[in-house]
Each structure stands twice: as C-alpha cells, then as structure tokens.
Design a protein around this motif. Structure first.
Motif, PDB file in Angstrom:
ATOM      1  N   ARG A 105      -7.053  -2.095  -8.989  1.00 15.83           N
ATOM      2  CA  ARG A 105      -7.632  -1.307  -9.083  1.00 15.83           C
ATOM      3  C   ARG A 105      -6.830  -0.301  -8.673  1.00 15.83           C
ATOM      4  O   ARG A 105      -6.900   1.089  -9.011  1.00 15.83           O
ATOM      5  CB  ARG A 105      -8.110  -1.342  -7.516  1.00 15.83           C
ATOM      6  CG  ARG A 105      -9.170   0.249  -7.125  1.00 15.83           C
ATOM      7  CD  ARG A 105     -10.027   0.290  -7.619  1.00 15.83           C
ATOM      8  NE  ARG A 105     -10.721   1.560  -7.272  1.00 15.83           N
ATOM      9  CZ  ARG A 105     -12.027   2.433  -7.744  1.00 15.83           C
ATOM     10  NH1 ARG A 105     -11.704   2.033  -9.454  1.00 15.83           N
ATOM     11  NH2 ARG A 105     -11.791   3.525  -7.073  1.00 15.83           N
ATOM     12  N   LEU A 106      -5.495   0.013  -7.928  1.00 17.51           N
ATOM     13  CA  LEU A 106      -4.158   0.977  -7.214  1.00 17.51           C
ATOM     14  C   LEU A 106      -3.200   0.868  -7.930  1.00 17.51           C
ATOM     15  O   LEU A 106      -3.173   1.844  -8.160  1.00 17.51           O
ATOM     16  CB  LEU A 106      -3.450   0.382  -5.837  1.00 17.51           C
ATOM     17  CG  LEU A 106      -4.663   0.262  -4.695  1.00 17.51           C
ATOM     18  CD1 LEU A 106      -4.037   0.165  -3.582  1.00 17.51           C
ATOM     19  CD2 LEU A 106      -5.585   1.487  -4.291  1.00 17.51           C
ATOM     20  N   TRP A 107      -3.049  -0.414  -9.287  1.00 18.31           N
ATOM     21  CA  TRP A 107      -1.879   0.130  -9.790  1.00 18.31           C
ATOM     22  C   TRP A 107      -2.165  -0.394 -11.155  1.00 18.31           C
ATOM     23  O   TRP A 107      -1.863  -0.530 -12.324  1.00 18.31           O
ATOM     24  CB  TRP A 107      -0.819  -1.096  -9.272  1.00 18.31           C
ATOM     25  CG  TRP A 107      -0.087  -0.909  -7.761  1.00 18.31           C
ATOM     26  CD1 TRP A 107       0.557   0.024  -7.385  1.00 18.31           C
ATOM     27  CD2 TRP A 107      -0.128  -1.287  -7.015  1.00 18.31           C
ATOM     28  NE1 TRP A 107       0.099   0.804  -6.204  1.00 18.31           N
ATOM     29  CE2 TRP A 107      -0.194  -0.571  -5.858  1.00 18.31           C
ATOM     30  CE3 TRP A 107      -1.144  -2.437  -6.454  1.00 18.31           C
ATOM     31  CZ2 TRP A 107      -0.224  -0.993  -4.301  1.00 18.31           C
ATOM     32  CZ3 TRP A 107      -1.278  -3.009  -5.227  1.00 18.31           C
ATOM     33  CH2 TRP A 107      -1.054  -2.086  -4.389  1.00 18.31           C
ATOM     34  N   SER A 108      -3.836   0.515 -11.859  1.00 22.07           N
ATOM     35  CA  SER A 108      -4.309   0.042 -13.433  1.00 22.07           C
ATOM     36  C   SER A 108      -2.499   1.459 -14.310  1.00 22.07           C
ATOM     37  O   SER A 108      -2.677   1.717 -15.176  1.00 22.07           O
ATOM     38  CB  SER A 108      -5.003   0.939 -12.880  1.00 22.07           C
ATOM     39  OG  SER A 108      -5.164   2.336 -13.183  1.00 22.07           O
ATOM     40  N   LEU A 110       0.783  -1.139   0.169  1.00 21.34           N
ATOM     41  CA  LEU A 110      -0.249   0.347  -0.156  1.00 21.34           C
ATOM     42  C   LEU A 110       1.084   1.015  -0.193  1.00 21.34           C
ATOM     43  O   LEU A 110       0.307   2.515  -0.847  1.00 21.34           O
ATOM     44  CB  LEU A 110      -0.790  -0.142   1.000  1.00 21.34           C
ATOM     45  CG  LEU A 110      -1.432  -0.612   1.378  1.00 21.34           C
ATOM     46  CD1 LEU A 110      -3.140  -0.546   2.729  1.00 21.34           C
ATOM     47  CD2 LEU A 110      -2.997  -0.724   0.538  1.00 21.34           C
ATOM     48  N   ALA A 111       1.997   0.594   0.812  1.00 24.61           N
ATOM     49  CA  ALA A 111       2.913   2.439   0.332  1.00 24.61           C
ATOM     50  C   ALA A 111       3.426   2.717  -0.771  1.00 24.61           C
ATOM     51  O   ALA A 111       3.521   3.985  -0.812  1.00 24.61           O
ATOM     52  CB  ALA A 111       3.856   1.868   1.275  1.00 24.61           C
ATOM     53  N   ALA A 112       3.127   1.678  -1.852  1.00 18.32           N
ATOM     54  CA  ALA A 112       3.582   1.840  -3.298  1.00 18.32           C
ATOM     55  C   ALA A 112       2.519   2.949  -4.872  1.00 18.32           C
ATOM     56  O   ALA A 112       3.302   2.719  -5.040  1.00 18.32           O
ATOM     57  CB  ALA A 112       4.188   0.665  -3.701  1.00 18.32           C
ATOM     58  N   ASN A 113       1.557   2.544  -3.190  1.00 22.02           N
ATOM     59  CA  ASN A 113       0.344   3.635  -3.868  1.00 22.02           C
ATOM     60  C   ASN A 113       0.836   4.630  -3.719  1.00 22.02           C
ATOM     61  O   ASN A 113       0.237   5.693  -2.706  1.00 22.02           O
ATOM     62  CB  ASN A 113      -1.265   3.110  -3.773  1.00 22.02           C
ATOM     63  CG  ASN A 113      -2.420   3.502  -3.914  1.00 22.02           C
ATOM     64  OD1 ASN A 113      -2.156   3.970  -5.462  1.00 22.02           O
ATOM     65  ND2 ASN A 113      -3.267   4.855  -3.693  1.00 22.02           N
ATOM     66  N   MET A 167       5.928  -9.167  -5.186  1.00 19.22           N
ATOM     67  CA  MET A 167       5.121  -8.020  -5.784  1.00 19.22           C
ATOM     68  C   MET A 167       5.537  -6.582  -5.002  1.00 19.22           C
ATOM     69  O   MET A 167       5.913  -5.761  -5.714  1.00 19.22           O
ATOM     70  CB  MET A 167       4.011  -8.208  -5.022  1.00 19.22           C
ATOM     71  CG  MET A 167       2.677  -8.774  -6.261  1.00 19.22           C
ATOM     72  SD  MET A 167       2.154  -8.224  -7.676  1.00 19.22           S
ATOM     73  CE  MET A 167       1.574  -7.315  -7.485  1.00 19.22           C
ATOM     74  N   ASN A 168       5.739  -6.666  -3.893  1.00 16.82           N
ATOM     75  CA  ASN A 168       6.125  -5.472  -3.221  1.00 16.82           C
ATOM     76  C   ASN A 168       7.914  -4.907  -3.858  1.00 16.82           C
ATOM     77  O   ASN A 168       8.258  -4.049  -3.857  1.00 16.82           O
ATOM     78  CB  ASN A 168       6.927  -6.261  -1.688  1.00 16.82           C
ATOM     79  CG  ASN A 168       5.467  -5.101  -1.023  1.00 16.82           C
ATOM     80  OD1 ASN A 168       5.391  -4.307  -1.009  1.00 16.82           O
ATOM     81  ND2 ASN A 168       4.791  -6.251  -0.409  1.00 16.82           N
ATOM     82  N   ALA A 169       8.854  -6.271  -4.604  1.00 15.85           N
ATOM     83  CA  ALA A 169       9.640  -5.832  -5.203  1.00 15.85           C
ATOM     84  C   ALA A 169       9.480  -4.781  -6.319  1.00 15.85           C
ATOM     85  O   ALA A 169      10.337  -4.077  -6.726  1.00 15.85           O
ATOM     86  CB  ALA A 169      10.943  -7.122  -5.469  1.00 15.85           C
ATOM     87  N   VAL A 170       8.171  -5.301  -7.246  1.00 17.85           N
ATOM     88  CA  VAL A 170       8.194  -4.772  -8.821  1.00 17.85           C
ATOM     89  C   VAL A 170       7.180  -3.435  -8.348  1.00 17.85           C
ATOM     90  O   VAL A 170       7.987  -2.797  -8.971  1.00 17.85           O
ATOM     91  CB  VAL A 170       7.012  -6.083  -8.949  1.00 17.85           C
ATOM     92  CG1 VAL A 170       6.613  -5.233 -10.345  1.00 17.85           C
ATOM     93  CG2 VAL A 170       8.069  -6.757  -9.535  1.00 17.85           C
ATOM     94  N   LEU A 171       6.848  -3.851  -7.339  1.00 18.40           N
ATOM     95  CA  LEU A 171       5.821  -2.117  -6.954  1.00 18.40           C
ATOM     96  C   LEU A 171       7.016  -1.077  -6.512  1.00 18.40           C
ATOM     97  O   LEU A 171       6.887   0.045  -7.039  1.00 18.40           O
ATOM     98  CB  LEU A 171       5.615  -1.991  -5.948  1.00 18.40           C
ATOM     99  CG  LEU A 171       3.454  -2.880  -6.292  1.00 18.40           C
ATOM    100  CD1 LEU A 171       2.733  -3.488  -4.976  1.00 18.40           C
ATOM    101  CD2 LEU A 171       3.598  -2.519  -7.258  1.00 18.40           C
ATOM    102  N   SER A 207       1.768  -1.187 -16.389  1.00 19.22           N
ATOM    103  CA  SER A 207       1.944  -1.852 -16.894  1.00 19.22           C
ATOM    104  C   SER A 207       2.971  -2.817 -16.320  1.00 19.22           C
ATOM    105  O   SER A 207       2.028  -4.497 -16.622  1.00 19.22           O
ATOM    106  CB  SER A 207       2.598  -1.247 -18.748  1.00 19.22           C
ATOM    107  OG  SER A 207       3.803  -1.186 -18.111  1.00 19.22           O
ATOM    108  N   ALA A 208       3.931  -2.861 -16.174  1.00 17.61           N
ATOM    109  CA  ALA A 208       4.799  -4.346 -15.311  1.00 17.61           C
ATOM    110  C   ALA A 208       3.841  -4.706 -14.028  1.00 17.61           C
ATOM    111  O   ALA A 208       3.497  -6.083 -14.596  1.00 17.61           O
ATOM    112  CB  ALA A 208       5.947  -3.531 -15.095  1.00 17.61           C
ATOM    113  N   VAL A 209       3.205  -4.359 -13.217  1.00 19.85           N
ATOM    114  CA  VAL A 209       2.583  -4.896 -12.094  1.00 19.85           C
ATOM    115  C   VAL A 209       1.611  -5.034 -12.438  1.00 19.85           C
ATOM    116  O   VAL A 209       1.481  -6.230 -12.358  1.00 19.85           O
ATOM    117  CB  VAL A 209       2.421  -3.759 -11.148  1.00 19.85           C
ATOM    118  CG1 VAL A 209       1.898  -4.410 -10.097  1.00 19.85           C
ATOM    119  CG2 VAL A 209       3.937  -2.789 -10.584  1.00 19.85           C
ATOM    120  N   GLN A 210       0.584  -4.778 -13.383  1.00 15.84           N
ATOM    121  CA  GLN A 210       0.179  -5.888 -14.679  1.00 15.84           C
ATOM    122  C   GLN A 210       0.395  -6.934 -15.230  1.00 15.84           C
ATOM    123  O   GLN A 210      -0.426  -7.680 -15.095  1.00 15.84           O
ATOM    124  CB  GLN A 210      -1.507  -4.581 -15.368  1.00 15.84           C
ATOM    125  CG  GLN A 210      -2.006  -3.165 -14.371  1.00 15.84           C
ATOM    126  CD  GLN A 210      -2.577  -4.268 -13.592  1.00 15.84           C
ATOM    127  OE1 GLN A 210      -3.620  -5.014 -13.657  1.00 15.84           O
ATOM    128  NE2 GLN A 210      -3.110  -3.124 -12.253  1.00 15.84           N
TER     129      GLN A 210
END
Length: 842
Positions: free
Chosen positions: A134-137, A77-80, A180-184, A140-143
């Motif tokens: 919802r949060l990281w639309s 959530l900190a990455a949002n 996921m945290n590493a990517v974000l 693209s890498a996260v998606q």
C-alpha cells in the motif's frame, strides 16, 4: 546501569537536536524519526528496571522489545513520501506492530500454544506485506524484499516456536523490520553520501545484532560481549540521519545557489547587489551591463549614487535609510546610462546575505516607454487635443487651487468665460481646418498675454475659460480681460486669409460674486451670454441680477432632480371642446411642486430643464404617466379620449425618440390613436429629415401630431403639408386680440382657411371670453381650449369631466347663443374683410 544512563543522555541530546531542526523545518519524515527515537529512549529507560520475579521479568522484557519494535515501525513510516494524517498513521502503525506485540507478550509469558503463536506470526507477516504494497508500491526493490524478509521471519519464528523457544521468534521480527528500514532508507535517498551510507549501514548492523547475539550464545556460551557494543548501531543510525539532514540542506542550498545564479545572470532585467552602507556595487548581471553601458569592472568601481541624477542623491539616501529589510517596490526613478541618457525605472529590492554579510539585492525594470505613454495619456486626459490647453477636467482642479490660494493670501481671483462671436461662420465659410488653425493661434495669443501662474483652458468648441489669481481689485481683472480682447480683435493670418474675430466675455470675481467654484463659473458664463446677447465683442462683470438668476436656476435644477426621484412632478389636464361644446380631448400640462417654493410655473423650470438636459427624462416620465392614467380611466369604464402632450425639441432630435414612444405605448398597452404629440414650428424645422422620419414612423402606428403656437414662429407650409400633421393650434396671443379693432381677426381667419384647405383641424388656445367663442364659431374653428370652458385640473377631477362629455360654460351660454344668432349673422355680413369691429357681450 551507569552505561545505560549515558546512552539515554546521548540519545536524549540527539533527540533534542532533531526537535530543534523540526521547529525550523517540520516534515513528516522528521516527525516519525523523532517518534522512533523517543521509543528507543523508552526502551533504554525500561532496561533500567530490575524485576525480582519471573512475571516482572517477562513484563519488562515484553515492554522493552515492544518499544524497540515501535521505533522500527516509526522509522518505516518515515520513509513514506505521501502525507499520512494522524488517523492513517495510527492505522498503519497498528497494523505493523499490534500482531507482533501480541506475539511478544504471548511468547514471554508462555501463555499460548504452538499453533496460536504460528498463526500470530503469519498474521503479522501478512500485515507487513499488505502495508508494504500500500505505502511503497512504487519501490520495486521494497516490493521484492518484503516477501523474502517475511518468509524468512515466519520460518525463523516457526522453528523457534516448535523447539520451545518462542521468545527467539521475536528476534526474527526485529531483524526483519530493521532490514526493511535499511532498504527503505536507501530507496528514499538513493545517493552515495556519508550520511546515507552511515544510516543504512547502521540499520543493517542493528538488524544483524539479533542473529549475532543468538549465534554467540550458541557457539561461544562462555564469552561475554559488553552491552555498549550492541548499542553502537543505534548511534550510527542516529548520526547517519543527522548527517543526511545536513547533506539535504547543503544540496538544497547548492541547488538554490545555482538557480539563483542562473536567474541572476540570465535575467532579462538589470539586477545588482550593493553594500548597505557604502552603496557600492558588489555584483551586477549581464543585463545591467548591456542596459546601462558600463562594463562589469566599471560597475564594481561605482556606487549606486553614480547612476542617479545629482539632484536625486539626497532623496535616494533618505529613502534607503527608511526601507525595511523586506521586499520593497518603489519608483519610477530616474537613472543615468553611461551615454548620459535618462531612463525611468522601478526598483524591487530586499536585504540578503552576500558572502557572509548583509547586502541589498535590487531588480530594475525599465518603464521609460510605459511612463512616457502614461504621461501622454495623462496629458491627453487633462488637455485639449487641438490647442494643448487644459480641458474642463484639469480646469476644475486649477480652479479649486486658484480659489484656495486667494482665500489663503486674502487676494481676489477671477473666473473669466470667453466665447467667440459667430465663429461658426468661419468654419462654414473657410472650412474646419482653417477654423482649427485659428483656434490654435488664439490659444497661443491668450497664453502669451497671461502670467505663468494664470490658467487658460478650452472648455468648449469655441469657449475658453481663464483663471486669474493674485488680484488686488476687480480692476486688475478688467485690465487683463481688456488686453485679451484687444489681442483677439487683431487679424489672424491663416492659409492666406486675414480673419477678424471677436469675443464675448463674462467676468466673475472671487469672493465678491461667490465662493463656490462651480457657482462662480456659472455666473461668469451667464455674464458672457449677456454680453453676447447685447451684441458681443465686449466684456461684462457679473451683476447681482445675474448672480440671483444663476442661483435661482441652480436651485430649480436641484428641485427638478429631486422631483424626478421623489415624485415632485404632477400632470394637470386641460379639456379641449368642439365649437359645439362636446369634449374633444385633453392636453397634458406639467406642474412642479416644491416644499419651499410651492408651485413653480412651467415658464420658470422648462427652459432650465432644456438647458440642463433634464427635459429628456422629464418628457419620458410625462409620456409614461399619461399612458398610465389613460389606461386606468379606461379600466374604470370611462370612454377613451385623446390626450395631447408637448414634446421638447431636444427629445425630438434624439434618434431613439420614436423607439422610446413605441416602447412606452407597448408597455401600457395604450392605443396609439389616443396620443397626440404637440411640437412647435421651430421643432419642425430643426433637422427636418430626421424629425420627418420619426414622425412618419409614429404616424404609421396611429400617433397624431399637431403644431403648437402656430403663427409665432417661422415654418414652411410646404413642409407642414408633407409631414403627418393633423392639427394646428393657434397661439393664445392671436385669440386674445381677435375682438379688438385692428386686431388679429384677419390673421386667425387666414390660419383657419389655410388649415382647412390642408385638411387640418384647428384648435384655438387661450379662449377666455364668450365673444371670442362667438367669433371662432363664425369662422368655423374646430376646437377651442381655454379658461372659459375648462381650466387645467389634477387627474382626480378628470373622470367626472370625461363622464359629462360637455362644457359647463357651454351649457350656461346655450340660451344666450340662440337668442343672438340672428344678430351675429347680420354683423358678419356687414363686417369688412380685414378688420373685425369690437364686440361687447353683456
């Protein structure tokens, strides 16, 4: 156990560091990081518990893994970058964590069957994918990574559940969340810096801990790895986050420094940095170099004192000592350029850190042109444009200062009003250009004969006011005024003409003639007009009579202003009758009531109203009141009757007079035929064209006009005939002596004959005796007005008068008139044509 305590201590200190940073610069990212590391601290604290039962071990294991999962969710959530309020943050964290936490407890307590656990795993991954979209639309890498990690986690967990190792599926979720945290984290910062690389590497290693531990157990079951080694990734992540924050501060500072440099060097306004103690220039921008003419090296060898005039240095140092470190704006100040030119600047400054030490940053704005414009406008606002002398606005201020100085030092002061005699003739004869030049020369001549401490102002067209201070006796003022008058009498050479002018002067002495500046001014003005009416070319002091007159005029003016606001005016009505005694009309007469003075007669307040300009609003009020009263009487069933009212010349000379009358008549729905406007002969002859236009305008709608006090002024009969005048009113002075030998009989006879030949009606004013009525009847006068048949009465008494329609005195005298009819006819036949003998009616 000891190593766990050491880990808790290190992590706790790092969390305190995060907290101190958050206090100075709170951000949503830092808040979620702190929550995440508090969850890690809780995880280590739970590890300190050593349960002795299987259920206790399951509970401790579940809580430990849950807190570790919550830390991963907080980091996500900190990455949002969008601001999540408390409610949204709790919602998204619940969606990400609750399904997995339920799986953890179910797996470690062995309370669920295989299908239920698989369904829980699927629900958890669906929640992760939904929150990610919802949060990281925009990432693209996260998606792309989220579905891959979700599929891998579901397959891993399902495999573990099917093979009876459901607790292993928990590692699948933890591995997924930290990957996921590493990517974000990388998507959030996207820079190859030590802090970002350390944090991303630590998160990836943290994610790898869980599969590595399983592989180690599977392939090297007898090999033991110390617990501290598994905790190393956590410290890498925390240190990487701290480094990332420091790098962000460094980048922001560098960016600000570059922006500041561009703003400083490229600013169009002069800017500089000076030492707080020595005031030496430490840095200047290019605009300062261009504006002041010094080079960079010259500036850096100078102090702030060297660009200020010597007389301002002391004030500069005093002001700088009192200036706070916050931004201050001051000025305008005088600065010196290299060529010696003086400019006006406003300075905005504040204290900054420059090369590790406190210094003062200043921005200078050149306001020379603005200040010069301000000075010009201020001078124009306070000075006469033609002569350059102070105007009335500045004169009032100077007057207060002069009187205050006289009161403070116990001296006398004088207010001198000066008005040029017959100066209009110079303008009419030689032109206004010559007149203006004459006024300029006069102003110079007056200034040359006064002290620098005295004031001479132009208070009107050809009026001047002089203030004299520091006087010992009234004779001192007389000497100065005599010198001024002597200077005025000397010829003025203007455009080849030698112009000789004179002046009338009034002198008021402070405090002998008063202590109020405005009262003194009025008294001096009254004395000046007295000198002018006495022939001019002289000066007069204020006398007690003048002071009393001015004071009375001031009091009456205040009374009239109060009466307009509070209803102190009242309209009386005097009836007008035909010569046969029938009611013809009414004349509206203004009365002024005062709580102190009582009833003030019109001959006292009307001239003051005209002089002060109050006659215009008073006249408007009379017209409205007459219309209101007339319509009220008609609503009560009384027959309509024409009402005459006097109009001041000042009202008639207003261009909107006819418009005002039309508006009032329309407002009260008043029949214009019931209004008669009375004016004097003098009014008719003023601005004849404009007055004729307004008279014709009102006459077309039905308003009647009459000339009041006819015979006392000067008017052209040709003009009277051309104007829509229906009635002439003979002044009471002629009626008063109509019965006297060598009286005014012939004049009245001539006026009546003239008026009737012009098809005008005649009203005789001031009829107070029956013998006057007899003569007026014989001369075929149309209407009479006077105390004999009707005195002015307030409005409440008028309805009965209108209802009766005849004069009481006429009824009483009817029998006497009939008995003497023959005698009057015989007397008329024997009377000389120019003189009417005295008649006495017993």
């Amino acid at each position: 156990m000891q190593n766990t305590w050491l880990d808790i201590l290190i992590l706790g200190l790092l969390v305190l560091l995060f907290g101190s940073i958050y206090r100075t610069r709170p951000t949503p990212r830092l808040r979620y990081w702190i929550i995440g590391w508090l969850c890690v601290l809780a995880h280590f604290s739970i590890l300190l518990v050593n349960p002795v039962t299987e259920s206790g071990a399951a509970l401790v294991g579940s809580l430990g893994l849950s807190t570790l999962l919550l830390s991963a969710v907080s980091f996500m959530l900190a990455a949002n970058r969008a601001r999540l309020g408390p409610k949204l943050g709790l919602l998204y964290s619940s969606l990400l964590s609750i399904p997995v936490i339920v799986y953890i407890f179910a797996a470690l307590f062995n309370v669920a069957h295989v299908p239920i656990l698989i369904v829980l795993a699927l629900i958890a991954e669906c929640a992760v994918i939904a929150v990610t979209r919802r949060l990281w639309s925009h990432h693209s890498a996260v998606q792309k990574a989220a579905p891959v990690f979700a599929v891998g986690a579901v397959l891993w967990a399902a495999y573990a559940v099917v093979h009876g190792q459901a607790w292993v599926g928990v590692y699948a979720f933890l591995t997924q969340f930290f990957l996921m945290n590493a990517v974000l984290y990388w998507q959030d910062f996207r820079r190859w810096s030590m802090g970002v690389i350390t944090a991303v590497g630590g998160l990836m290693t943290w994610a790898a801990v869980f599969p590595c531990a399983l592989l180690l157990v599977a392939f090297f079951p007898h090999h033991t790895v110390p617990g501290e080694l598994w905790n190393i990734p956590k410290f890498f992540v925390e240190f990487g986050m701290i480094l990332t924050l420091l790098e962000g501060e460094i980048i922001a500072t560098s960016r600000q420094r570059e922006e500041y440099r561009v703003l400083f060097d490229g600013n169009p306004h002069p800017m500089w940095i000076t030492d707080l103690d020595t005031l030496a220039f430490l840095k200047v921008n290019d605009s300062a170099v261009l504006h002041y003419g010094y080079t960079q090296d010259e500036f850096l060898s100078m102090t702030l004192r060297e660009i200020r005039p010597p007389e301002d240095v002391v004030e500069l140092e005093r002001r700088l000592k009192n200036v706070s470190e916050t931004t201050s704006i001051s000025g305008p100040w005088t600065h010196l350029k290299k060529d010696g030119c003086r400019i006006q600047v406003e300075i905005a400054s504040h204290v900054i850190l420059f090369e590790g030490s406190k210094a003062r940053f200043s921005l200078a704005q050149d306001v020379t042109e603005r200040q010069q414009l301000h000075d010009r406008l201020l001078h124009q606002a306070n000075h006469d444009v033609l002569t350059g002398l102070p105007n009335r606005l500045l004169l009032k201020d100077r007057m207060e200062q002069t009187l205050a100085s006289a009161a403070r030092h116990g001296n006398l002061a004088a207010v001198v009003c000066l008005d040029l005699d017959r100066f209009k003739q110079i303008n009419d004869t030689y032109g206004h250009a010559v007149g203006d030049t004459c006024l300029k020369k006069l102003a110079e001549r007056l200034c040359a004969r006064l002290r620098a401490s005295d004031t001479v102002a132009r208070s009107g067209g050809e009026e001047f006011t002089v203030l004299l201070g520091g006087l010992m006796t009234p004779g001192d003022a007389e000497l100065v005024v005599a010198e001024l008058l002597t200077g005025i009498r000397q010829p003025f050479a203007v455009d080849g003409y030698n112009l000789e002018i004179s002046a009338s002067i009034g002198i008021a002495i402070y405090p002998n003639d008063g202590t109020d500046s405005q009262a003194l001014w009025r008294s001096a003005d009254t004395a000046m007009y007295r000198a002018k009416h006495s022939g001019g070319n002289q000066y007069l002091f204020v006398s007690n009579e003048i002071s009393a007159s001015a004071s009375e005029a001031s009091e009456i003016e205040v009374c009239m202003r109060r009466a307009l606001k509070e209803g102190g005016f009242e309209v009386y009505y005097q009836p007008q009758y035909t010569i046969d005694g029938d009611l013809y009309g009414l004349e509206a007469l203004l009365r002024l009531h005062d709580s102190v003075e009582g009833m003030i007669p019109p001959n006292r307040f009307v001239p003051i109203a005209e002089e002060s300009g109050l006659i215009v609003p008073i006249g408007n009020w009379i017209l409205e009141e007459v219309c209101r009263q007339s319509t009220e009487w008609q609503r009560r069933g009384l027959p309509p009757i024409r009402i005459a009212l006097n109009v001041s010349p000042l009202q008639f000379m207003r261009a909107d007079f006819s418009v005002q009358v039309r508006a009032v008549l329309a407002a009260f729905q008043m029949d214009p035929d019931l209004i008669e406007i009375e004016m004097t002969e003098t009014t008719v002859m003023r601005k004849l064209d404009e007055i004729a236009r307004q008279m014709l305008d009102l006459s077309e709608m039905g308003v009647h006009f009459s000339v009041d006090d006819f015979g006392t002024g000067y008017s052209s009969l040709r003009h009277l005939h051309q104007l829509p005048i229906k009635t002439l009113k003979i002044d009471r002075s002629f009626i008063e002596r109509i019965c006297d030998p060598n009286g005014t009989y012939a004049i009245v006879q001539a006026i009546l004959s003239l008026a009737h030949s012009l098809e005008m009606q005649v009203v005789a004013e001031g009829v107070e005796r029956q013998d006057q009525v007899e003569i007026l009847r014989e001369l075929k006068c149309d209407v009479i007005q006077g105390f004999l048949w009707g005195r002015p009465r307030p409005a409440p008494f008028i309805p009965s008068l209108i209802a009766s329609g005849v004069a009481d005195a006429f009824l009483q005298a009817t029998l006497v008139e009939q008995s003497r009819a023959a005698d009057r006819q015989e007397s008329v036949n024997e009377r000389p044509s120019t003189v009417f003998p005295s008649r006495v009616v017993p």
